[in-house]
Design an enzyme around this catalytic site. Structure first.
Site, short mmCIF file in Angstrom:
data_model
loop_
_atom_site.label_atom_id
_atom_site.label_comp_id
_atom_site.label_asym_id
_atom_site.label_seq_id
_atom_site.Cartn_x
_atom_site.Cartn_y
_atom_site.Cartn_z
N GLY A 1 -1.52 1.72 -0.59
CA GLY A 1 -2.29 0.55 -0.16
C GLY A 1 -2.27 -0.47 -1.27
O GLY A 1 -1.96 -0.12 -2.42
N TYR B 1 -1.61 4.70 -3.76
CA TYR B 1 -3.05 4.42 -3.70
C TYR B 1 -3.80 5.67 -3.23
O TYR B 1 -4.89 5.98 -3.71
CB TYR B 1 -3.33 3.25 -2.75
CG TYR B 1 -4.80 2.96 -2.55
CD1 TYR B 1 -5.50 2.20 -3.47
CD2 TYR B 1 -5.50 3.47 -1.45
CE1 TYR B 1 -6.86 1.96 -3.30
CE2 TYR B 1 -6.85 3.24 -1.27
CZ TYR B 1 -7.53 2.48 -2.20
OH TYR B 1 -8.88 2.23 -2.03
#
Ligand code: XMP
Length: 510
Positions: free
Chosen positions: A54, A82
């Site tokens: 992300g 992420y």
């Protein structure tokens, strides 16, 4: 059926992760992180969860977070990028901004073993793309891999079956990415691999049969792979409630309009409206030489015809399109500069009176769409068709477009394709076609002077069409094509081969 949940935290490779799982014969579903709770994950019987990458930093207030209860739910998890940092953060680890030494691209990684790295050499290349990294791993975890600048390239809590990698195993640049995912799916999650593409097709057919009920659906059919597969899939679901509209703009390859009609109306018995609009398109294009104007005119005329046909059908509940996943990514890139205004059927939603758009293939990649096409019984020649631009031969007829020039090009192009197949190159090159240049030159046949068109042959090899190299075709093949075109196609006396890569050229000439 075994299934894996891809929990979406907004990364750019989410569909690719799902696809990599499907490639290993395990069904994967993508859900937004805030649309499913840990309880639901357990209830729905997922064998494992993958946290995606992300764009955020875990310390951003607005960054997506997840319920830490998931770490103790007993379900295997693999965090990526992420997802790795989030897993560390949720468990009480420390994340740090990489600052000057953020890693991007191919990086050498060294691992120290564990279930995730079974059959992976101690040192291998991985693809990194991150600013933050895990500085201290949470309780229960150990660091299992590192790079020169990333102390935690991977971490694991083998007991709780929690794994995380800072790199991207789903991209091909990660040498052993496939093996790493295989280890997670088969060894950690205990999957057996019971899923095949045919299941996707039958699930979709069932789903759309229920969803559509007794309502009407219209589908714009171009004869290209994507719209063909979408149409056949829906036809299997709802039969004659589906109407396909096929606009023949006269700029298709030789005999292509008839092949499309024969395949879909004849072979599949679909309700098909073929609009023979050749004259309309040629009239609009008369005298136009600017490539962008050609594209605009064709796009607009297409939409106008659909509007007319749509009106005849009255109220339509659903409009179906063969959008595939790469189209979704492309239309999402707002900052990309326009090199060519690509034309598919993008403007249709505005002109047809319908309630809902359906896009049964919008999570799939091209080769997956082809696999489904084969499952559905679509003829091989159509399923394996190379890409063909929406504006068709208009962008391969340089300068003014006339019916005669298009016919000349169709003949030359058909010979090229025939010989590519005959020499066994039909499936080796990614895309190949003839171009009618706007140049005439002097030639000689017998004792006669000729003054005829120059045809250019173009053949490229590429993975993604963003960059491409020209195909090293054998001289014998080029010789045969050249001699056949010059002898058999009236008005052509010279054939050249385009040896330019993309960039600086593009695949098409216009
Ligand atoms: P270029 O010429 O941009 O082409 O290097 C890259 C790929 O896109 C195809 N192409 C199109 N496809 N509508 C399409 O659906 C279009 O307007 C269009 N223009 C180019 C081209 O054939 C190649 O595969």
């Amino acid at each position: 059926m075994e299934k894996i949940l891809v929990l979406d935290f907004g990364g750019q490779y989410n569909q690719l992760i799902a696809r990599r799982v499907r490639e290993q014969h395990i069904y994967a579903e993508i859900r937004a992180y805030n649309r499913i709770t840990p309880e639901e994950i357990l209830q729905q019987g997922y064998r494992g969860v993958i946290f995606t990458g992300g764009p955020n930093s875990v310390y951003d207030e607005s960054s997506p977070h997840y319920d830490p209860a998931i770490l103790n739910a007993g379900i295997p998890i693999l965090g990526i990028c992420y997802g790795c940092q989030l897993m560390a953060y949720m468990g009480g680890g420390e994340i740090c901004a990489a600052g000057e030494i953020s890693e991007y691209g191919r990086i050498e990684m060294r691992h120290t073993g564990g279930a995730l790295f079974k059959n992976v050499p101690e040192e291998s290349t991985v693809w990194m793309s991150h600013r933050d990294y895990v500085k201290t791993v949470p309780k229960g975890f150990t660091v299992t891999a590192a790079t020169a600048h990333c102390p935690t390239a991977a971490m694991a809590d083998e007991e709780r079956r929690l794994y995380a990698v800072q790199f991207h195993p789903e991209v091909t640049h990660t040498e052993c990415g496939k093996q790493i995912l295989h280890n997670f799916l088969y060894d950690v999650c205990g999957c057996m691999g019971d899923w095949i593409m045919a299941d996707f097709a039958s699930r979709q057919i069932e789903y759309y049969r229920n969803k559509i009920g007794d309502k009407k659906v219209v589908c714009a059919l171009s004869g290209g792979v994507d719209s063909s597969v979408a149409a056949v899939l829906l036809h299997k679901a709802i039969g004659q409630q589906l109407t396909c509209i096929f606009v023949d703009h006269g700029l298709l390859r030789k005999d292509e309009g008839d092949i499309v009609e024969h395949t879909f109306a004849g072979l599949f018995g679909m309700r098909l409206i073929r609009v023979n609009a050749q004259e309309r398109f040629f009239a609009k294009l008369a005298g136009v030489t600017d490539p962008e104007r050609k594209r605009k005119i064709i796009g607009e005329e297409f939409i106008r015809i659909f509007e007319e046909e749509g009106k005849k059908l009255g109220k339509v509940h659903y409009l179906a399109q063969g959008t595939i996943y790469p189209d979704v990514i492309e239309s999402g890139s707002e900052n990309a500069s326009v090199i060519k205004s690509h034309h598919n059927v993008g403007g249709l939603p505005d002109v047809i009176d319908f309630d809902e758009l359906i896009e049964p293939l919008n999570t799939l990649f091209k080769d997956e769409v082809r696999a489904i096409g084969k499952e559905l019984g679509i003829p091989e020649a159509l399923v394996m068709r190379q890409p063909f631009p929406g504006p068709g031969l208009a962008v391969r007829t340089i300068g003014e477009i006339t019916p005669e020039k298009v016919r000349t090009l169709q003949e030359a192009d058909a010979i090229f394709r025939e010989e590519m197949d005959a020499f066994g190159w039909g499936r080796r090159a990614s895309q190949y076609f003839a171009v009618l240049t706007d140049t005439k030159s002097v030639g000689v046949i017998g004792d006669e002077r000729t003054y005829g068109w120059t045809v250019a042959l173009r053949s490229v090899d590429t993975d993604d069409f963003m960059t491409a190299d020209w195909s090293r075709l054998p001289y014998e093949l080029l010789e045969k094509v050249s001699s056949r075109i010059a002898n058999e196609v009236k008005g052509v006396n010279r054939v050249v081969y385009d040896i330019t890569s993309k960039p600086p050229a593009t695949v098409e000439w216009e």
